[in-house]
Design an enzyme around this catalytic site. Sequence first.
Site, short mmCIF file in Angstrom:
data_model
loop_
_atom_site.label_atom_id
_atom_site.label_comp_id
_atom_site.label_asym_id
_atom_site.label_seq_id
_atom_site.Cartn_x
_atom_site.Cartn_y
_atom_site.Cartn_z
N ARG A 1 0.82 -1.21 0.00
CA ARG A 1 0.00 0.00 0.00
C ARG A 1 0.86 1.26 0.00
O ARG A 1 0.53 2.26 0.63
CB ARG A 1 -0.98 0.02 1.17
CG ARG A 1 -1.81 -1.23 1.34
CD ARG A 1 -2.60 -1.59 0.09
NE ARG A 1 -3.37 -2.81 0.27
CZ ARG A 1 -4.01 -3.44 -0.72
NH1 ARG A 1 -3.94 -2.98 -1.95
NH2 ARG A 1 -4.70 -4.53 -0.48
N ASN B 1 2.53 -7.02 8.25
CA ASN B 1 2.65 -8.41 7.77
C ASN B 1 4.15 -8.74 7.77
O ASN B 1 4.81 -8.78 6.74
CB ASN B 1 2.05 -8.55 6.37
CG ASN B 1 0.57 -8.27 6.37
OD1 ASN B 1 -0.17 -8.75 7.23
ND2 ASN B 1 0.11 -7.50 5.40
N GLU C 1 -6.24 -11.90 8.48
CA GLU C 1 -5.79 -11.93 7.09
C GLU C 1 -4.61 -12.87 6.88
O GLU C 1 -3.64 -12.58 6.19
CB GLU C 1 -5.44 -10.50 6.63
CG GLU C 1 -6.63 -9.56 6.67
CD GLU C 1 -6.29 -8.15 6.21
OE1 GLU C 1 -7.20 -7.45 5.76
OE2 GLU C 1 -5.11 -7.77 6.32
N ASP D 1 -12.20 -0.66 7.18
CA ASP D 1 -10.83 -0.63 6.65
C ASP D 1 -10.54 0.67 5.90
O ASP D 1 -10.41 0.64 4.68
CB ASP D 1 -10.59 -1.83 5.75
CG ASP D 1 -9.12 -2.04 5.41
OD1 ASP D 1 -8.27 -1.45 6.09
OD2 ASP D 1 -8.83 -2.80 4.47
N GLU E 1 -4.79 4.36 0.48
CA GLU E 1 -5.12 3.04 -0.06
C GLU E 1 -6.47 3.02 -0.75
O GLU E 1 -6.59 2.53 -1.88
CB GLU E 1 -5.08 2.00 1.06
CG GLU E 1 -5.48 0.61 0.60
CD GLU E 1 -5.49 -0.42 1.72
OE1 GLU E 1 -5.99 -1.54 1.48
OE2 GLU E 1 -5.02 -0.10 2.83
#
Length: 894
Positions: A203, A245, A326, A405, A433
């Site tokens: 992103r 992540n 996720e 989100d 994003e």
Amino acid sequence: MAAVLQESFASRQHRNLGFIARALLCLACLAGVAPLHAETGAQAWLRYAPPPDPPRYRDMPHEIVRLGHAPEEQAAAEELETGLGRMIAGAPETLPAFHRDIDAIVLGTADEMRRSESMQRHLHGYQPVPLAPDAFRITHVRNRARQCWVIQGGSPRGVLYGAFRLLQWIAQDRQLPTDTTETPASTIRWVDEWDNLDGSVERGYAGPSIFFDHGHVRGDLSRVHDYARMLASVGINGITVNNVNSDLRTLQPEMLEEFARIADSLRPYGIRMALSVDLSSPQVVGGLPTFDPVDPRVIAWWQAKVDEIYKLIPDFAGFTVKADSEGRPGPHQYGRSPLDAANALAKPLQAHGGVVLYRGFVYNNHLDFHDLKADRARAGYDNFRAYDGKFLPNVIIQVKHGPIDFQVREPVSPLIATLRHTPQAMEVQITQEYLGQQRHMVYIAPMWSWVLDTDMRVDNQPSPVRDIITGKTFYQAQGGMVGVANVGMETNWLHHPMALANLYSFGRLAWNPTLTPESTLDEWTRMTWSNDGRVYEPIEQMNLASWHAYEQYTGPLGLGTLTDILGTHFGPGPESADGNGWGQWIRAVPGPHGGIGMDRTVATGTGYIGQYPPELAAKYESLKTCPDDLLLFMHHVPWTYKLRGDDPGDKTTPSAKGAPTANDADDESEAKTSTKTVIQHIYDAHYAGAATAAAFVDQWESVKSLIDEPRYNEVHALLVFQARHAEIWRDAINDWFARESGVPDALGFVGHHTGREEAESLPGTGFHTVDVSSWETASGGKAAVCNAAPCELHTTFRGAANPYRIQVGYFDRHPGAAQYRLLVNGTEVANWTADDMLPPDRPDDRLNGHTATRFVAEGIRLKPGDTISLEATPDDKDLPAVDFLEITRDPRWN
């Protein structure tokens, strides 16, 4: 010391001459005779351009006395030397002690000032005061006939913040106050960077990572140093440098040694580095058979790893954690809770002063769309409410400002009002994003302020979000804001020069959430562009209109952004909203008797509204009191449901010419008494938002002679792209809703385009017709594709002789650069290369809302019988795909 002072006095006359020269230059600039120097945007708001009235600052001292030796104080003195040298006169210099015969800016903490014999002897008029660690006080003190400014910090970092604030006042051409104290509202003022070790940025829309390249920390970290300077100038004190992540290599010993180099680059500006960590690290990195957070072996591993980190990075800030969401592993795998995982990490950090920011972004992305009680918005509250008050004191729950989100508008997450005994930091996205990915100008601070001002009515008492997250409401010692920034290696940091307004305003709001988006924008605009009202006024008008305009041409009434949520989140893709497991649903029911919106009521829906404090819940539960801008987030209603008309920013009434625009509403009362239906509002809002985006181009062109050419051209190209892409959004969303609802546009605009001819219906050579899977993103649902040159399309003009605007709708696939030529009677009138699209997360050769774009040739004189031709030449990665040709009267020439 005497020699130093003698040298200082000797050089003063030279600096005074420099001051006069600089003042004359500024007067010349105001007279319009000086050239505008090319700029790249690399300095962001720290350009330190000379103010329009240098004599206002003629008494500003040229000497800087730095009493302390901390890195932050050294940085403060260097910044003053740089800023004052550029803005006022000559080259200021730093001295080791104060003297009664000099004008000086004195830097130090209270203890340093008390210990300074020279200051105690020669500056009797100043007494240090107690300050919080990051606070500062700036005081103007007259010392006999001398002018002195004292910048006292509660810590060396406070000194640095004070130095930046003094320079900002001058850069903004403000009147300098004589005595000011500022204390930040919260302890957590962080940015997150979703950078990967391979150099990519999730992103991120401004090039590769400034931190990493090919699996390692970059050898040259000068850009990190510059970024730290920018962040410190707005009061940011922490940064998580890697993706939430998290790469599983993050906690390997050799990588930690590399991370220590980043921390070294950040340290002079008082910014502590944090790391995102993967909870499976004890198993993957440490070789344990488990990562169960309550297993003694896992607990011991985390303790040893934290100790190892602090040996390398003594001022390490802590961990950011994304888990059980996720696809990221988490405690749920062992039947454990976020409480177990957060405390396992927090305990070893406690002794070192570190914190854990545990993200409240935990949800199931495999929800059953057919389950009318399933609701992703419930997840934050449902997953964390039971553990409130049980976390260790250095655990801070990082809560996204909305429950979904980062959509264009969401209600405030109810979790924010729920955690009474647990510190929290509100997470917002600076990187755009879902908001045009820095190809669209969207000033987000008005949305953040709307969130911060929302009164949650805890215990039926005033409870604005800003007071909850800063700890005031529930008496928490920690808390604040985290912004996902995702800067990149592009020279101007965020691709769109206007996007830096969001980074600046985030820092200022994290420091003081009571500031208005208008005031922070004014600060940024003056420092970034100009103190000339002819420049900053239109720039501020554009930015302040941009969020609502984007909301209008993407997803009004609380629908969300209506992008392709299964892809790159850039262009329109309403078909993807329903029927998947991600839970960003709009529950569109087709047909005139159908409807739209999520039923989140307690009475008949998912029960989400019941997560709010009772007073606010009652407001959202009732259709009589639910605000229009959140209507479809909270309720499912018929297409023809009539709105309350309570949005003062909604100006979508028809104009006298018959077309809905952003600025043609006669007055506010007309909107407030509106009986407009939901579906008609959707149609009108998309036309109004696109019209506002088109107006941005005209507003920007009004400052052309007052802006340096490189930055002017860069912004102009982006605003033109936005205007065209806003039309794509308008047409795609309106066409989709017209088919879905079966309710026609009462004004007759949706689905009707004067002067448009579909490419697949035009005569020519080399093109063949294809169906566009995202049918709503192509006029007529089809396109003409060229596989091999030569490819031509032709049409004959049959209107009256006049200047016209010729618009070509086409798809610009990535990567690749097809070539186009537009001809009239065989003579070229325009040509362009189809390389305008922002690279998405992955190459995209599909015909959809991400690759759809338009080219416009203006002022083309046509007469009856003229032949208009379009020639297209493919390259091996971009086969030209044309949607339509449209010829309309050019409003600039008629």
